[in-house]
Motif scaffolding. Structure first.
Motif, PDB file in Angstrom:
ATOM      1  N   ALA A 320       0.828  -1.209   0.000  1.00  0.00           N
ATOM      2  CA  ALA A 320       0.000   0.000   0.000  1.00  0.00           C
ATOM      3  C   ALA A 320       0.863   1.260   0.000  1.00  0.00           C
ATOM      4  CB  ALA A 320      -0.932  -0.004   1.214  1.00  0.00           C
ATOM      5  N   GLN A 323       2.149   1.831  -3.499  1.00  0.00           N
ATOM      6  CA  GLN A 323       1.150   2.388  -4.391  1.00  0.00           C
ATOM      7  C   GLN A 323       0.858   3.857  -4.077  1.00  0.00           C
ATOM      8  OE1 GLN A 323      -0.456   1.018  -7.202  1.00  0.00           O
ATOM      9  NE2 GLN A 323       1.281  -0.370  -6.924  1.00  0.00           N
ATOM     10  N   ILE A 324       0.793   4.187  -2.812  1.00  0.00           N
ATOM     11  CA  ILE A 324       0.564   5.582  -2.412  1.00  0.00           C
ATOM     12  C   ILE A 324       1.724   6.462  -2.882  1.00  0.00           C
ATOM     13  CG2 ILE A 324       0.417   7.145  -0.425  1.00  0.00           C
ATOM     14  CD1 ILE A 324      -1.070   4.837   1.028  1.00  0.00           C
ATOM     15  N   ARG A 327       1.400   7.178  -6.537  1.00  0.00           N
ATOM     16  CA  ARG A 327       0.320   8.111  -6.832  1.00  0.00           C
ATOM     17  C   ARG A 327       0.638   9.534  -6.387  1.00  0.00           C
ATOM     18  NH1 ARG A 327      -1.560   3.291  -7.083  1.00  0.00           N
ATOM     19  NH2 ARG A 327      -3.519   2.739  -8.109  1.00  0.00           N
ATOM     20  N   LEU A 328       1.515   9.670  -5.396  1.00  0.00           N
ATOM     21  CA  LEU A 328       1.918  10.994  -4.919  1.00  0.00           C
ATOM     22  C   LEU A 328       3.188  11.479  -5.601  1.00  0.00           C
ATOM     23  CD1 LEU A 328       1.254  10.618  -1.071  1.00  0.00           C
ATOM     24  CD2 LEU A 328      -0.177  11.761  -2.782  1.00  0.00           C
TER      25      LEU A 328
END
Length: 355
Positions: A320, A323-324, A327-328
């Motif tokens: 997680a 993935q974060i 995306r950031l």
């Protein structure tokens, strides 16, 4: 090709020139979950002052958990060991050094306030500097890998059997200096070098398991009984025995990975293997957070269950975080920026493509 887009078994070491090898990802998935499980279970048990049912699984895996990881890490080295030193150092040293620096800084940032509270911020700063000599926390694996890569390349003109015998003697000698690099090098190099030296035999083992699954299952059952018995008896730590169990366990994990790939089962495990270093780098934070919350709340009284939940949280939490971060646009956490390449960059290279 397997349905997953990876190479299904045969083809030997050279197969990686075209695509990933399916059973290798399964084996790495098993390995990384065992590593997270070990840190999670022992951390929970230390904090709680008692053991749970997960302790048995950790003890069972101890003889082969890291030997298999290191053996697989050396498995494809023959493909790249003759590269020029600049390219080799970029892929095998700078690559891992970059992620070590980034993640040791992150880990230390979370732990520094506690260190400073115990002593002082000056002492905490010294501990941070020391982490570049003495590997910090869970990151010793990627600290040691570049050393293995360099030593193997430096000794590639020497008689391989002599190097292997020296490495085996170091493992058997049970060297304990208190310095992680020296002690773990002595204990683990034989497995890494064996992956490099005996790669064709490893692929032959996988091919045989794929062709004869019933025989492979029987061999796995026999191995599991022997390994469990020696662990329970306390003999798994004996000299020579530990070396044999390390190789036997590595062969067992390779066989398991092959059978899972053959059946195309548990693709989540394969996914974990494909992103094993992502998990290795980031699992500490969700693991520690979940452990603290569960133990302080007391909502789950059984320590084994807490350990199991913390293990799952460590794996899923790491993925997680990855993935974060993507995306950031925090790609630098899991992808080496252009500024930190000392050789021409490969197209599409990411953390897992360290070859």
């Amino acid at each position: 090709m397997a349905p997953t887009g990876t190479i299904a078994g045969g083809g030997g070491v050279e197969a990686t020139a075209a695509a990933r090898v399916d059973w290798v990802d399964y084996a790495k998935g098993i390995c990384i979950i065992m590593v997270v499980m070990m840190h999670s279970v022992l951390g929970v048990e230390l904090a709680a002052g008692e053991t749970g049912f997960m302790h048995v699984a950790v003890a069972f895996a101890k003889p082969f958990r890291m030997p298999d990881f290191f053996l697989i890490s050396g498995l494809f080295l023959a493909l790249v060991i003759d590269r020029d030193w600049r390219t080799y150092l970029d892929r095998k040293v700078v690559h891992f050094a970059y992620f070590y620096v980034v993640w040791v800084t992150i880990q230390f940032g979370f732990k520094a306030p506690a260190f400073a509270a115990e002593t002082s911020w000056h002492h905490a700063g010294l501990l941070y500097l020391e982490s570049f000599i003495e590997p910090f926390g869970t990151l010793w694996f990627i600290y040691l890998l570049p050393i293995f890569f360099v030593v193997t390349k430096l000794t590639r003109k020497m008689p391989p059997l002599a190097i292997w015998l020296i490495a085996a003697a170091l493992e058997t000698a049970r060297i304990t200096t208190g310095w992680t690099t020296i002690d773990e090098f002595s204990a683990r190099f034989v497995y890494f070098y064996s992956g490099y030296l005996f790669a064709p035999y490893v692929f032959a083992l996988s091919d045989r398991a794929r062709k004869h699954p019933a025989l492979a299952l029987a061999a796995l059952a026999t191995w599991a009984l022997v390994n469990a018995g020696l662990v329970a008896w306390g003999a798994s730590e004996w000299a020579i025995v530990s070396l044999l169990l390390g190789f036997a366990g590595a062969c067992a994990i390779i066989t398991m990975g092959t059978l899972l790939a053959r059946a195309n089962w548990m693709n989540a495990l394969r996914f974990c293997g494909e992103h094993s270093i992502v998990i290795y780098l980031a699992f500490f934070l969700p693991m520690a957070t979940t452990r603290t919350l569960l133990l302080r709340s007391g909502i789950i009284p059984d320590i084994g269950t807490v350990s199991l939940i913390v293990t799952v949280a460590g794996v899923l939490g790491a993925l997680a975080i990855w993935q974060i971060a993507l995306r950031l646009n925090a790609h630098f956490l899991f992808e080496r920026p252009d500024a930190f390449w000392i050789a021409p960059k490969k197209a599409g290279v990411r953390l897992q493509a360290a070859e």
